[in-house]
Design a protein around this motif. Sequence first.
Motif, PDB file in Angstrom:
ATOM      1  N   MET A  22       0.834  -1.179   0.000  1.00  0.00           N
ATOM      2  CA  MET A  22       0.000   0.000   0.000  1.00  0.00           C
ATOM      3  C   MET A  22       0.876   1.238   0.000  1.00  0.00           C
ATOM      4  O   MET A  22       0.952   1.976   0.958  1.00  0.00           O
ATOM      5  N   THR A  23       1.546   1.432  -1.086  1.00  0.00           N
ATOM      6  CA  THR A  23       2.411   2.593  -1.181  1.00  0.00           C
ATOM      7  C   THR A  23       1.604   3.792  -1.637  1.00  0.00           C
ATOM      8  O   THR A  23       0.532   3.677  -2.196  1.00  0.00           O
ATOM      9  N   GLY A  24       2.150   4.950  -1.387  1.00  0.00           N
ATOM     10  CA  GLY A  24       1.491   6.169  -1.809  1.00  0.00           C
ATOM     11  C   GLY A  24       0.490   6.709  -0.811  1.00  0.00           C
ATOM     12  O   GLY A  24      -0.207   7.673  -1.104  1.00  0.00           O
ATOM     13  N   LEU A  25       0.380   6.099   0.359  1.00  0.00           N
ATOM     14  CA  LEU A  25      -0.548   6.571   1.378  1.00  0.00           C
ATOM     15  C   LEU A  25       0.229   7.285   2.471  1.00  0.00           C
ATOM     16  O   LEU A  25       1.331   6.869   2.835  1.00  0.00           O
ATOM     17  N   THR A  26      -0.378   8.329   3.022  1.00  0.00           N
ATOM     18  CA  THR A  26       0.227   8.979   4.172  1.00  0.00           C
ATOM     19  C   THR A  26      -0.004   8.100   5.396  1.00  0.00           C
ATOM     20  O   THR A  26      -0.799   7.157   5.370  1.00  0.00           O
ATOM     21  N   GLU A  27       0.673   8.435   6.480  1.00  0.00           N
ATOM     22  CA  GLU A  27       0.517   7.671   7.710  1.00  0.00           C
ATOM     23  C   GLU A  27      -0.929   7.712   8.208  1.00  0.00           C
ATOM     24  O   GLU A  27      -1.482   6.693   8.620  1.00  0.00           O
ATOM     25  N   HIS A  28      -1.567   8.888   8.131  1.00  0.00           N
ATOM     26  CA  HIS A  28      -2.956   9.009   8.588  1.00  0.00           C
ATOM     27  C   HIS A  28      -3.916   8.218   7.693  1.00  0.00           C
ATOM     28  O   HIS A  28      -4.855   7.594   8.176  1.00  0.00           O
ATOM     29  N   GLN A  29      -3.686   8.253   6.378  1.00  0.00           N
ATOM     30  CA  GLN A  29      -4.538   7.509   5.456  1.00  0.00           C
ATOM     31  C   GLN A  29      -4.422   6.010   5.711  1.00  0.00           C
ATOM     32  O   GLN A  29      -5.432   5.304   5.772  1.00  0.00           O
ATOM     33  N   LEU A  30      -3.199   5.539   5.881  1.00  0.00           N
ATOM     34  CA  LEU A  30      -2.988   4.119   6.149  1.00  0.00           C
ATOM     35  C   LEU A  30      -3.619   3.719   7.473  1.00  0.00           C
ATOM     36  O   LEU A  30      -4.256   2.666   7.581  1.00  0.00           O
ATOM     37  N   CYS A  31      -3.475   4.566   8.481  1.00  0.00           N
ATOM     38  CA  CYS A  31      -4.053   4.287   9.794  1.00  0.00           C
ATOM     39  C   CYS A  31      -5.579   4.187   9.705  1.00  0.00           C
ATOM     40  O   CYS A  31      -6.189   3.276  10.272  1.00  0.00           O
ATOM     41  N   LEU A  32      -6.201   5.113   8.982  1.00  0.00           N
ATOM     42  CA  LEU A  32      -7.659   5.077   8.827  1.00  0.00           C
ATOM     43  C   LEU A  32      -8.092   3.835   8.050  1.00  0.00           C
ATOM     44  O   LEU A  32      -9.065   3.167   8.424  1.00  0.00           O
ATOM     45  N   LEU A  33      -7.375   3.501   6.994  1.00  0.00           N
ATOM     46  CA  LEU A  33      -7.711   2.317   6.209  1.00  0.00           C
ATOM     47  C   LEU A  33      -7.638   1.060   7.074  1.00  0.00           C
ATOM     48  O   LEU A  33      -8.534   0.213   7.030  1.00  0.00           O
ATOM     49  N   GLU A  34      -6.592   0.941   7.863  1.00  0.00           N
ATOM     50  CA  GLU A  34      -6.460  -0.224   8.742  1.00  0.00           C
ATOM     51  C   GLU A  34      -7.566  -0.256   9.785  1.00  0.00           C
ATOM     52  O   GLU A  34      -8.097  -1.321  10.107  1.00  0.00           O
ATOM     53  N   TYR A  35      -7.951   0.919  10.309  1.00  0.00           N
ATOM     54  CA  TYR A  35      -9.043   0.981  11.277  1.00  0.00           C
ATOM     55  C   TYR A  35     -10.349   0.514  10.632  1.00  0.00           C
ATOM     56  O   TYR A  35     -11.093  -0.277  11.214  1.00  0.00           O
ATOM     57  N   ILE A  36     -10.624   0.998   9.437  1.00  0.00           N
ATOM     58  CA  ILE A  36     -11.860   0.608   8.739  1.00  0.00           C
ATOM     59  C   ILE A  36     -11.876  -0.899   8.497  1.00  0.00           C
ATOM     60  O   ILE A  36     -12.889  -1.565   8.713  1.00  0.00           O
ATOM     61  N   GLU A  37     -10.740  -1.449   8.051  1.00  0.00           N
ATOM     62  CA  GLU A  37     -10.663  -2.890   7.793  1.00  0.00           C
ATOM     63  C   GLU A  37     -10.937  -3.692   9.071  1.00  0.00           C
ATOM     64  O   GLU A  37     -11.705  -4.658   9.046  1.00  0.00           O
ATOM     65  N   ARG A  38     -10.306  -3.300  10.177  1.00  0.00           N
ATOM     66  CA  ARG A  38     -10.519  -3.999  11.456  1.00  0.00           C
ATOM     67  C   ARG A  38     -11.971  -3.883  11.910  1.00  0.00           C
ATOM     68  O   ARG A  38     -12.588  -4.855  12.330  1.00  0.00           O
ATOM     69  N   PHE A  39     -12.515  -2.659  11.824  1.00  0.00           N
ATOM     70  CA  PHE A  39     -13.883  -2.421  12.268  1.00  0.00           C
ATOM     71  C   PHE A  39     -14.862  -3.281  11.469  1.00  0.00           C
ATOM     72  O   PHE A  39     -15.738  -3.933  12.031  1.00  0.00           O
ATOM     73  N   MET A  40     -14.675  -3.297  10.149  1.00  0.00           N
ATOM     74  CA  MET A  40     -15.587  -4.067   9.296  1.00  0.00           C
ATOM     75  C   MET A  40     -15.446  -5.567   9.536  1.00  0.00           C
ATOM     76  O   MET A  40     -16.433  -6.306   9.481  1.00  0.00           O
TER      77      MET A  40
END
Length: 137
Positions: free
Chosen positions: A1-19
């Motif tokens: 997952m290149t090209g993502l900022t730290e905050h974007q990656l963190c949010l994406l991982e949170y969404i994945e875990r939550f779902m």
Amino acid sequence: MTGLTEHQLCLLEYIERFMAESGGIAPTFTQMMVAMSLLSKSGVHRLLSALEERGMIRRLPGRARAIEIIDQQPDLTAVPVQALLAELARRGLHPHLPGSTTTAPGSTLPGPLPEPPVPSGSGPSEHRFHASEVSHV
């Protein structure tokens, strides 16, 4: 997952875990805001928009909690086997598929490729260490 900022990656991982934990239901903007320690929902909107622009998520307009994580793994099942074999051959790799008959290098007879020879002295039982040979640091 290149090209993502730290905050974007963190949010994406949170969404994945939550779902994963909620049976596929996405978090609300408020839940994402709290999880990311943001001060407003506009920050969540900005991060979600960036993830959507980068092809990491898909949102359905007009629907609450409608976020879909887009699988980033290539689907090799859609690629014809002959195309995969041609690409491997182009790279100088010649796989042996179980049950296939191929021509071994240097041979005109079809048949399975020979097993590569195992160099002598490379086996695991060639040398066993004795406790006196091991130095204690």
